[in-house]
Design a protein around this motif. Structure first.
Motif, PDB file in Angstrom:
ATOM      1  N   PHE A  12       3.372   6.267   3.402  1.00 48.94           N
ATOM      2  CA  PHE A  12       3.772   5.198   4.321  1.00 48.94           C
ATOM      3  C   PHE A  12       2.548   4.512   4.941  1.00 48.94           C
ATOM      4  O   PHE A  12       2.504   3.284   5.069  1.00 48.94           O
ATOM      5  N   ASP A  13       1.552   5.324   5.323  1.00 45.00           N
ATOM      6  CA  ASP A  13       0.336   4.764   5.922  1.00 45.00           C
ATOM      7  C   ASP A  13      -0.432   3.909   4.908  1.00 45.00           C
ATOM      8  O   ASP A  13      -0.910   2.819   5.231  1.00 45.00           O
ATOM      9  N   GLN A  51      11.242   7.074   5.646  1.00 50.89           N
ATOM     10  CA  GLN A  51       9.929   7.352   5.060  1.00 50.89           C
ATOM     11  C   GLN A  51       9.071   8.297   5.889  1.00 50.89           C
ATOM     12  O   GLN A  51       8.622   9.311   5.404  1.00 50.89           O
ATOM     13  N   MET A 100     -10.011   4.094   5.949  1.00 51.16           N
ATOM     14  CA  MET A 100      -9.486   3.892   7.307  1.00 51.16           C
ATOM     15  C   MET A 100      -8.663   5.084   7.770  1.00 51.16           C
ATOM     16  O   MET A 100      -8.690   5.465   8.935  1.00 51.16           O
ATOM     17  N   LEU A 101      -7.897   5.659   6.850  1.00 51.16           N
ATOM     18  CA  LEU A 101      -6.910   6.665   7.236  1.00 51.16           C
ATOM     19  C   LEU A 101      -7.493   8.073   7.282  1.00 51.16           C
ATOM     20  O   LEU A 101      -6.945   8.955   7.941  1.00 51.16           O
ATOM     21  N   LYS A 102      -8.599   8.275   6.573  1.00 48.77           N
ATOM     22  CA  LYS A 102      -9.164   9.639   6.516  1.00 48.77           C
ATOM     23  C   LYS A 102      -9.663  10.090   7.885  1.00 48.77           C
ATOM     24  O   LYS A 102     -10.291   9.339   8.594  1.00 48.77           O
ATOM     25  N   THR A 111       1.337   0.671   4.430  1.00 48.08           N
ATOM     26  CA  THR A 111       1.203  -0.216   5.596  1.00 48.08           C
ATOM     27  C   THR A 111      -0.127  -0.960   5.564  1.00 48.08           C
ATOM     28  O   THR A 111      -0.184  -2.167   5.829  1.00 48.08           O
ATOM     29  N   ILE A 112      -1.207  -0.246   5.241  1.00 48.92           N
ATOM     30  CA  ILE A 112      -2.524  -0.907   5.179  1.00 48.92           C
ATOM     31  C   ILE A 112      -2.564  -1.908   4.012  1.00 48.92           C
ATOM     32  O   ILE A 112      -3.033  -3.037   4.166  1.00 48.92           O
ATOM     33  N   ARG A 166      11.669  -1.145   8.727  1.00 49.35           N
ATOM     34  CA  ARG A 166      10.462  -0.344   8.539  1.00 49.35           C
ATOM     35  C   ARG A 166      10.807   1.116   8.254  1.00 49.35           C
ATOM     36  O   ARG A 166      10.007   1.857   7.745  1.00 49.35           O
ATOM     37  N   THR A 176       6.672   2.631  -1.237  1.00 49.17           N
ATOM     38  CA  THR A 176       6.320   3.997  -0.828  1.00 49.17           C
ATOM     39  C   THR A 176       7.597   4.767  -0.519  1.00 49.17           C
ATOM     40  O   THR A 176       8.626   4.174  -0.213  1.00 49.17           O
ATOM     41  N   GLY A 177       7.531   6.082  -0.629  1.00 47.74           N
ATOM     42  CA  GLY A 177       8.683   6.908  -0.283  1.00 47.74           C
ATOM     43  C   GLY A 177       9.140   7.749  -1.460  1.00 47.74           C
ATOM     44  O   GLY A 177       8.353   8.062  -2.354  1.00 47.74           O
ATOM     45  N   ASN A 216       0.608 -12.049   5.175  1.00 42.42           N
ATOM     46  CA  ASN A 216      -0.379 -11.630   6.175  1.00 42.42           C
ATOM     47  C   ASN A 216      -1.723 -12.343   5.983  1.00 42.42           C
ATOM     48  O   ASN A 216      -2.800 -11.744   6.114  1.00 42.42           O
ATOM     49  N   ASP A 251      -0.150  -3.517   2.758  1.00 44.10           N
ATOM     50  CA  ASP A 251       0.665  -4.673   3.153  1.00 44.10           C
ATOM     51  C   ASP A 251      -0.155  -5.652   3.989  1.00 44.10           C
ATOM     52  O   ASP A 251      -0.046  -6.872   3.830  1.00 44.10           O
ATOM     53  N   GLN A 252      -0.992  -5.108   4.863  1.00 40.45           N
ATOM     54  CA  GLN A 252      -1.855  -5.975   5.673  1.00 40.45           C
ATOM     55  C   GLN A 252      -2.792  -6.783   4.783  1.00 40.45           C
ATOM     56  O   GLN A 252      -3.256  -7.844   5.163  1.00 40.45           O
ATOM     57  N   LEU A 253      -3.094  -6.248   3.596  1.00 36.69           N
ATOM     58  CA  LEU A 253      -3.991  -6.929   2.664  1.00 36.69           C
ATOM     59  C   LEU A 253      -3.224  -7.825   1.686  1.00 36.69           C
ATOM     60  O   LEU A 253      -3.794  -8.323   0.720  1.00 36.69           O
ATOM     61  N   ARG A 296     -10.219   1.043   0.685  1.00 35.56           N
ATOM     62  CA  ARG A 296     -10.379   0.698   2.105  1.00 35.56           C
ATOM     63  C   ARG A 296      -9.342   1.446   2.951  1.00 35.56           C
ATOM     64  O   ARG A 296      -9.664   1.991   4.002  1.00 35.56           O
ATOM     65  N   ILE A 356      -0.115   6.189  11.168  1.00 39.32           N
ATOM     66  CA  ILE A 356       0.091   4.898  11.844  1.00 39.32           C
ATOM     67  C   ILE A 356       1.342   4.967  12.727  1.00 39.32           C
ATOM     68  O   ILE A 356       1.341   4.484  13.863  1.00 39.32           O
ATOM     69  N   HIS A 395      -0.390  10.089   4.141  1.00 42.62           N
ATOM     70  CA  HIS A 395       1.031   9.797   3.998  1.00 42.62           C
ATOM     71  C   HIS A 395       1.193   8.476   3.242  1.00 42.62           C
ATOM     72  O   HIS A 395       0.548   7.485   3.579  1.00 42.62           O
TER      73      HIS A 395
END
Lengths: 140, 415
Positions: free
Chosen positions: B354-355, A52, B413-415, B358-359, A117, B369-370, B29, B361-363, B409, A76, B352
């Motif tokens: 992926f990013d 990815q 965070m990512l911007k 990932t965020i 991952r 993705t991909g 999570n 997923d935390q929520l 959100r 990240i 991206h």
């Protein structure tokens, strides 16, 4: 500073965050502040393919120390890359080879290193160690 | 269109349906799970989980082998599962239903066995630009082995197949066409009835990859006149590791076996082997018995809810999520076909996938993705990947609201 001292420093920094969002915001900031790799170093032979996110890593041996520079297209992942570079860069090949990098578990980000991952990070660490091994053999 | 804030209308009792899926009440999570990845694999209702568990607890024996009672009983149950699938697809005969590991194996089976029998040097195979890698690679391999040529139906910017281009590709050299019913990345519902007719007008048989379709729509292989139709059990709320290949009897009879071994034979001597009749000719080795039985349970469950009710409700989720996503300025939906199922791929300018994943997923929000095993689609749009959300009938409008907040959100965070 030894690898272990640098790892402890990072563990202390991350201990300040009580929730995941602060931790990730810090990781994102680290990613943003990591100097970009020169485009002439972002070549395919420096590319570590994840499914990815992509990671580029370059290393050189200067005065007996391995100097790493690295980059990623995902922010990240780039934050994690920044942590690895901070810990392993400017150390002797032997120290890099022997490093255990268990700080990742202690700061609660182990899942970024799990093989599923597919972010290229695990392969990058392997490549960092392989480079160190090559420099060690070159010296002896 | 439902006004924001209102609950989506449905003839289904979604709250009650959610109770049938144990995993939906779990936390990820530390947050309640929001599962928006059913196009990867769907969650399983309790009836399916119980049928698999009961098989191992009370029914386990090998099929088609033993003289003993357990073996005979499970053979009957397994063959009943085949009939359930036959009726669900409206196939003419139970032996036109071949159990496989999944859609991928089904396509590999056809590519291998059909290719061996019917494809020669200089022949042509037509697929489309929006195929999953599983419906590209097996054909590429046949082409390499046989010296055949792969032709590709292009799609337009909305992500719809260009049928006039397809017509131009068809020729006396075309030996088989293989296209998906629904795109896993774009959500496009392809007009397969028209595509099948065009292929048949050219006297070319056609395989439909129905992996994404069977959980959203009723499939009648006879009225479609599909020559081959395949899908995976796990995307239809059944177990992983089991799938189906439907094939017309006349082709399956003529095609050589794919894998050979136990169960596929009538007689074996070291000089010659006489193979078994359908379907066993294509089912080498001990099959995934629990999988087949579990899949039949999943089909019964889905039919109890009614695929028409399911499609109508999922469509309202799709419409609502599309409107809400389009409100986010930097966001671009990839795939805007007129006829879509509840799959939305999108990219956010400068970020991206992926990013974002990932965020989220935390929520506690599970998205994919991909490149979704469809790199040619990524190449078409000039992108590396997308974030994909896919809904099933157990998802709710509230979950979409939570997801949109989470996405905003993540972007912040990512911007």
């Amino acid at each position: 500073m030894s690898i272990e001292e640098k790892e402890n420093e990072i563990i202390e920094e991350f201990a300040m965050f009580d929730d995941w969002a602060d931790k990730y915001e810090y990781l994102i900031d680290l990613g943003k502040s990591l100097p970009k790799l020169d485009d002439n170093n972002k070549t395919d032979d420096k590319l570590i393919k994840g499914c990815q996110s992509k990671v580029w890593m370059h290393s050189e041996l200067i005065d007996g120390k391995v100097i790493y520079t690295a980059d990623s297209d995902a922010i990240i992942t780039k934050g994690m890359v920044a942590l690895m570079v901070r810990v392993l860069s400017n150390q002797s090949p032997d120290e890099v080879i022997d490093s255990k990098l268990d700080f990742v578990e202690k700061i609660g980000l182990t899942k970024h290193l799990s093989p599923t991952r597919s972010n290229g990070l695990l392969s990058m660490i392997k490549q960092m160690k392989l480079d160190a091994l090559a420099y060690k053999q070159l010296k002896s | 269109m439902t006004a924001p804030g209102a609950t989506l209308k449905s003839s289904l009792d979604i709250k009650k349906i959610r109770e049938d899926f144990p995993i939906l009440s779990s936390e990820v999570n530390g947050k309640p799970l929001i599962y928006f990845d059913s196009a990867s694999t769907a969650q399983k209702p309790k009836v399916v989980i119980d049928s698999v568990s009961n098989f191992y607890k009370y029914q386990n024996a090998n099929v088609h082998r033993g003289v003993h009672t357990l073996s005979q009983e499970i053979t009957v149950a397994y063959e009943k599962a085949r009939v359930t699938i036959q009726h669900h697809l409206n196939a003419a005969h139970p032996h036109e239903i071949i159990f496989t590991k999944g859609a991928t194996e089904s396509i590999n089976l056809v590519a291998h066995s059909f290719g061996k029998k019917y494809i020669q040097e200089g022949d042509e195979i037509i697929i489309s630009e929006m195929e999953h890698h599983s419906n590209i690679l097996p054909w590429q391999q046949v082409c390499e082995e046989k010296g055949a040529i792969l032709k590709v139906i292009p799609m337009n910017e909305a992500g719809e197949l260009m049928l006039d281009e397809f017509e131009k590709l068809l020729s006396p050299k075309t030996k088989i066409v293989a296209v998906n019913h629904i795109s896993n990345t774009l959500g496009t519902i392809n007009p397969i009835k028209a595509i099948i007719e065009l292929a048949h007008r050219n006297h070319t048989p056609i395989l439909i990859d129905g992996a994404q379709a069977v959980s959203h729509t009723l499939v009648d292989v006879q009225s479609l006149d599909a020559d081959f139709y395949c899908f995976s059990g796990h995307k239809l709320f059944g177990p992983t590791g089991v799938g189906v290949l439907y094939g017309k009897e006349k082709y399956l009879n003529e095609m050589p076996p794919y894998q050979v071994g136990g169960g596929t034979i009538k007689t074996v001597t070291f000089k010659k082997t006489e193979y078994a009749d359908l379907p066993l000719k294509f089912e080498a080795g001990t099959p995934h018995i629990a999988g087949g039985i579990g899949l039949a349970e999943a089909i019964k469950y889905v039919n109890l809810l009614g695929l028409e009710n399911i499609a109508a409700y999922e469509n309202s989720l799709l419409e609502y999520a599309t409107i809400e996503l389009n409100k986010i300025e930097e966001l671009r939906i990839i795939g805007n076909a007129k006829n879509k199922t509840s799959v939305i791929s999108f990219v956010v300018e400068g970020l991206h996938p992926f990013d974002i994943g990932t965020i989220l997923d935390q929520l506690g929000i599970a998205v994919r993705t991909g490149h979704h095993c469809t790199q040619p689609i990524m190449q078409h749009y000039g992108i590396q990947g997308t974030v994909r959300v896919s809904f099933a009938f157990y998802n709710t409008k509230d979950e979409i609201d939570t997801f949109i907040k989470g996405l905003e959100r993540a972007i912040k965070m990512l911007k």
